[in-house]
Design a protein around this motif. Structure first.
Motif, PDB file in Angstrom:
ATOM      1  N   LEU A 128     113.599 -26.674  49.932  1.00 24.56           N
ATOM      2  CA  LEU A 128     114.996 -26.868  49.587  1.00 24.56           C
ATOM      3  C   LEU A 128     115.767 -27.227  50.853  1.00 24.56           C
ATOM      4  O   LEU A 128     115.581 -26.624  51.901  1.00 24.56           O
ATOM      5  CB  LEU A 128     115.533 -25.575  48.974  1.00 24.56           C
ATOM      6  CG  LEU A 128     116.780 -25.668  48.124  1.00 24.56           C
ATOM      7  CD1 LEU A 128     116.537 -26.597  46.936  1.00 24.56           C
ATOM      8  CD2 LEU A 128     117.157 -24.298  47.621  1.00 24.56           C
ATOM      9  N   GLY A 129     116.637 -28.228  50.763  1.00 24.42           N
ATOM     10  CA  GLY A 129     117.401 -28.687  51.917  1.00 24.42           C
ATOM     11  C   GLY A 129     118.286 -27.606  52.493  1.00 24.42           C
ATOM     12  O   GLY A 129     118.764 -26.722  51.776  1.00 24.42           O
ATOM     13  N   SER A 130     118.530 -27.669  53.789  1.00 21.37           N
ATOM     14  CA  SER A 130     119.306 -26.626  54.452  1.00 21.37           C
ATOM     15  C   SER A 130     120.753 -26.608  53.981  1.00 21.37           C
ATOM     16  O   SER A 130     121.325 -25.531  53.803  1.00 21.37           O
ATOM     17  CB  SER A 130     119.231 -26.783  55.968  1.00 21.37           C
ATOM     18  OG  SER A 130     119.801 -28.005  56.372  1.00 21.37           O
ATOM     19  N   VAL A 131     121.358 -27.772  53.763  1.00 19.69           N
ATOM     20  CA  VAL A 131     122.739 -27.793  53.275  1.00 19.69           C
ATOM     21  C   VAL A 131     122.791 -27.217  51.862  1.00 19.69           C
ATOM     22  O   VAL A 131     123.652 -26.399  51.545  1.00 19.69           O
ATOM     23  CB  VAL A 131     123.327 -29.223  53.323  1.00 19.69           C
ATOM     24  CG1 VAL A 131     124.693 -29.275  52.641  1.00 19.69           C
ATOM     25  CG2 VAL A 131     123.451 -29.698  54.764  1.00 19.69           C
ATOM     26  N   THR A 132     121.848 -27.602  51.032  1.00 20.42           N
ATOM     27  CA  THR A 132     121.798 -27.087  49.663  1.00 20.42           C
ATOM     28  C   THR A 132     121.615 -25.573  49.670  1.00 20.42           C
ATOM     29  O   THR A 132     122.295 -24.852  48.932  1.00 20.42           O
ATOM     30  CB  THR A 132     120.658 -27.762  48.869  1.00 20.42           C
ATOM     31  OG1 THR A 132     120.851 -29.174  48.903  1.00 20.42           O
ATOM     32  CG2 THR A 132     120.627 -27.283  47.436  1.00 20.42           C
ATOM     33  N   THR A 133     120.725 -25.076  50.493  1.00 19.77           N
ATOM     34  CA  THR A 133     120.494 -23.633  50.591  1.00 19.77           C
ATOM     35  C   THR A 133     121.768 -22.913  51.002  1.00 19.77           C
ATOM     36  O   THR A 133     122.124 -21.873  50.430  1.00 19.77           O
ATOM     37  CB  THR A 133     119.373 -23.331  51.610  1.00 19.77           C
ATOM     38  OG1 THR A 133     118.187 -24.003  51.183  1.00 19.77           O
ATOM     39  CG2 THR A 133     119.101 -21.848  51.720  1.00 19.77           C
ATOM     40  N   LYS A 134     122.477 -23.456  51.980  1.00 18.12           N
ATOM     41  CA  LYS A 134     123.718 -22.820  52.432  1.00 18.12           C
ATOM     42  C   LYS A 134     124.787 -22.849  51.353  1.00 18.12           C
ATOM     43  O   LYS A 134     125.511 -21.873  51.160  1.00 18.12           O
ATOM     44  CB  LYS A 134     124.218 -23.498  53.707  1.00 18.12           C
ATOM     45  CG  LYS A 134     123.363 -23.182  54.915  1.00 18.12           C
ATOM     46  CD  LYS A 134     123.825 -23.955  56.138  1.00 18.12           C
ATOM     47  CE  LYS A 134     122.842 -23.777  57.278  1.00 18.12           C
ATOM     48  NZ  LYS A 134     123.142 -24.677  58.404  1.00 18.12           N
ATOM     49  N   VAL A 135     124.905 -23.978  50.643  1.00 18.09           N
ATOM     50  CA  VAL A 135     125.879 -24.054  49.552  1.00 18.09           C
ATOM     51  C   VAL A 135     125.565 -22.997  48.497  1.00 18.09           C
ATOM     52  O   VAL A 135     126.456 -22.292  48.022  1.00 18.09           O
ATOM     53  CB  VAL A 135     125.922 -25.471  48.930  1.00 18.09           C
ATOM     54  CG1 VAL A 135     126.699 -25.478  47.615  1.00 18.09           C
ATOM     55  CG2 VAL A 135     126.528 -26.468  49.904  1.00 18.09           C
ATOM     56  N   LEU A 136     124.297 -22.874  48.145  1.00 21.73           N
ATOM     57  CA  LEU A 136     123.901 -21.869  47.151  1.00 21.73           C
ATOM     58  C   LEU A 136     124.277 -20.460  47.597  1.00 21.73           C
ATOM     59  O   LEU A 136     124.684 -19.625  46.785  1.00 21.73           O
ATOM     60  CB  LEU A 136     122.397 -21.944  46.886  1.00 21.73           C
ATOM     61  CG  LEU A 136     121.935 -23.133  46.044  1.00 21.73           C
ATOM     62  CD1 LEU A 136     120.417 -23.266  46.111  1.00 21.73           C
ATOM     63  CD2 LEU A 136     122.409 -22.996  44.617  1.00 21.73           C
ATOM     64  N   SER A 137     124.146 -20.180  48.884  1.00 20.53           N
ATOM     65  CA  SER A 137     124.443 -18.828  49.366  1.00 20.53           C
ATOM     66  C   SER A 137     125.943 -18.567  49.504  1.00 20.53           C
ATOM     67  O   SER A 137     126.373 -17.422  49.438  1.00 20.53           O
ATOM     68  CB  SER A 137     123.740 -18.571  50.700  1.00 20.53           C
ATOM     69  OG  SER A 137     124.310 -19.348  51.720  1.00 20.53           O
ATOM     70  N   LEU A 138     126.740 -19.618  49.669  1.00 18.67           N
ATOM     71  CA  LEU A 138     128.182 -19.461  49.886  1.00 18.67           C
ATOM     72  C   LEU A 138     129.019 -19.590  48.623  1.00 18.67           C
ATOM     73  O   LEU A 138     130.144 -19.117  48.571  1.00 18.67           O
ATOM     74  CB  LEU A 138     128.684 -20.515  50.883  1.00 18.67           C
ATOM     75  CG  LEU A 138     128.177 -20.440  52.313  1.00 18.67           C
ATOM     76  CD1 LEU A 138     128.569 -21.702  53.073  1.00 18.67           C
ATOM     77  CD2 LEU A 138     128.734 -19.208  52.997  1.00 18.67           C
ATOM     78  N   CYS A 139     128.487 -20.247  47.624  1.00 19.98           N
ATOM     79  CA  CYS A 139     129.278 -20.695  46.488  1.00 19.98           C
ATOM     80  C   CYS A 139     129.386 -19.647  45.380  1.00 19.98           C
ATOM     81  O   CYS A 139     128.420 -18.959  45.070  1.00 19.98           O
ATOM     82  CB  CYS A 139     128.656 -21.963  45.932  1.00 19.98           C
ATOM     83  SG  CYS A 139     129.809 -22.908  44.972  1.00 19.98           S
TER      84      CYS A 139
END
Length: 151
Positions: A128-139
């Protein structure tokens, strides 16, 4: 179900394929779309007193990034119009792409973020892409992660 969908793009071929799928999804729901491009902030030289003669000024950088972002967002806007969808385009500047994607979704009252699943090449194809992973954790709103199938 979903009334306004955020479609982040970085201008890459994979991102374009994901945005196309996002527009098809939005068309099925007759949802509005918000297309966003996040550019990094201007990076000041280490020694501000000594500006490199060939380096862009902050204003030149901002203008260049605006032009680049427009070139990435225009096809999204045109495809949305062809599909009969309302589309807003947003250009943001932030060194944290994921945080800015989440912030933009909140700012524009989006109820879904539709984004790609993985990186552009190499090992990134399998994780999973790093930006996608971060969005999932923040959103706090739903994130639909679209996986591009390679033939």
């Amino acid at each position: 179900m979903y009334k306004r969908i955020l479609l982040p793009t970085d201008g890459s071929e994979l991102s374009h394929a994901c945005v196309t799928a996002g527009l098809e999804f939005a068309q099925q729901l007759q949802a509005e779309v918000v297309a966003v491009y996040v550019a990094g902030n201007y990076q000041y030289p280490l020694y501000v007193d000594i500006l490199p003669p060939n380096g862009p000024t902050e204003e030149e950088y901002q203008a260049a990034m605006q032009t680049l972002a427009e070139s990435y967002l225009q096809p999204v806007r045109e495809a949305a119009a062809a599909a009969g969808l309302a589309c807003q385009q947003v250009i943001q500047f932030n060194d944290s792409t994921a945080k800015e994607i989440v912030h933009t979704a909140q700012e524009y009252a989006c109820d879904l973020i539709f984004m790609g699943s993985h990186g552009r090449s190499g090992l990134g194809q399998f994780i999973l892409g790093s930006v996608t992973t971060k969005v999932l954790s923040l959103c706090l709103i739903p994130v639909l992660v679209h996986r591009i199938k390679h033939h």
